[in-house]
Design a protein around this motif. Structure first.
Motif: not given
Length: 314
Positions: A289-301
């Motif tokens: 979940l931490a990895c998914i959260k990180n990828q979402v944050y990166l995608f959204l800038g």
């Protein structure tokens, strides 16, 4: 003449690891041998506690490519009492006694850390003229160069090599009586030596080593966006584009669930060709979940990217 057997020169390689790093050392060897099949190698493996199972797997890798294995077992008592910090193990010090354990017939050797993958032909490196220097190596990351003054003392004048890859003139290396000097340095309170044997080697060889392009030791830090404005950036970018040895330095290891190094795929490419091919990175639900959260944050800038993207290397 037709029918003659070509005799290939044998290049000496030195590596050191404990049992916990045996798999990663093996993957490094697969990558080296895969990309240098027109060469023969003698591997000098320094370890005192690699299991029989893992030694057999390492030998299997060497045999598969027609290369040779020589296991050297240093005496642990010679190293006991030396400081160990963070994720280091006692085997990090074995390179300090490397020349003491080698036969005098070995004149030249390439030392490689176990947390590397060799992704190209390294013939140019193996045949590099040392120009009467005892070693050749790659200058460390801009962050490390700034920090080095603090932990080895004095001034480094922009010269502080990473000891994960060293091309060594064994006779000259031996003449420096490195291990006895290392013990003195490590016990001298004027040196912090946060990076242990690497700091020791930089103190001993200060201004007496040959600098090589960073493609021969592409450190994790070279891939970080923060250095795109550094004075060395063009050289670093050239090293990324023409990379030959990828070094998963510091704690950004491909086998760690936290690893964001964009070149970690190289490790898994050669892992699949190794006797350890069944290995999988284990992640708990929380870690996933931490990895998914990180990828979402990166995608959204919403979070700054630490590493430059693969597209930016082109």
């Amino acid at each position: 003449m037709q029918g003659d057997i070509e005799i290939l020169p044998v290049y000496n390689i030195a590596m050191a690891a404990n049992d916990g790093y045996a798999q990663h050392l093996g993957v490094c060897l697969v990558s080296l041998f895969e990309n240098n099949q027109n060469r023969r190698f003698m591997l000098y493996l320094f370890s005192d506690n690699i299991s029989r199972t893992n030694i057999d797997k390492i030998k299997e890798v060497c045999d598969r490519y027609g290369n040779h294995l020589n296991v050297i077992t240093p005496k642990r008592e010679e190293f006991e009492g030396l400081p160990i910090r963070s994720y280091y193990s006692l085997s990090t010090y074995y390179r300090l006694r490397l020349a003491d354990y080698l036969d005098e017939s070995v004149k030249r050797i390439l030392y490689l850390d176990a947390d590397m993958t060799v992704v190209a032909d390294i013939g140019e490196l193996l045949d590099t003229d040392l120009d009467d220097f005892p070693i050749a190596a790659v200058n460390d990351t801009p962050w490390q160069l700034r920090y080095a003054v603090d932990h080895i003392g004095g001034t480094v004048d922009g010269n502080y090599f990473n000891a994960g890859m060293m091309l060594i003139d064994v006779d000259r290396y031996r003449s420096y009586q490195i291990f006895s000097r290392a013990v003195q340095i490590l016990n001298d309170k004027k040196y912090k030596c946060d990076f242990l044997d690497q700091d020791v080697l930089n103190i001993i060889f200060q201004n007496n080593w040959k600098e090589l392009p960073c493609k021969w030791n592409l450190l994790n830090g070279f891939l970080k966006r923060e250095y795109m404005t550094d004075a060395r950036w063009e050289d670093i970018l050239d090293g990324i584009r023409h990379r030959a040895i990828v070094h998963y330095s510091a704690q950004e290891k491909p086998w760690s669930w936290r690893c964001q190094n964009p070149l970690k795929k190289e490790y898994f490419k050669y892992l699949a060709l190794s006797p350890w091919s069944g290995f999988k990175v284990k992640r708990s639900l929380r870690q996933k979940l931490a990895c998914i959260k990180n990828q979402v944050y990166l995608f959204l800038g919403l979070r700054e990217r630490v590493y430059i993207s693969l597209a930016e290397y082109k």
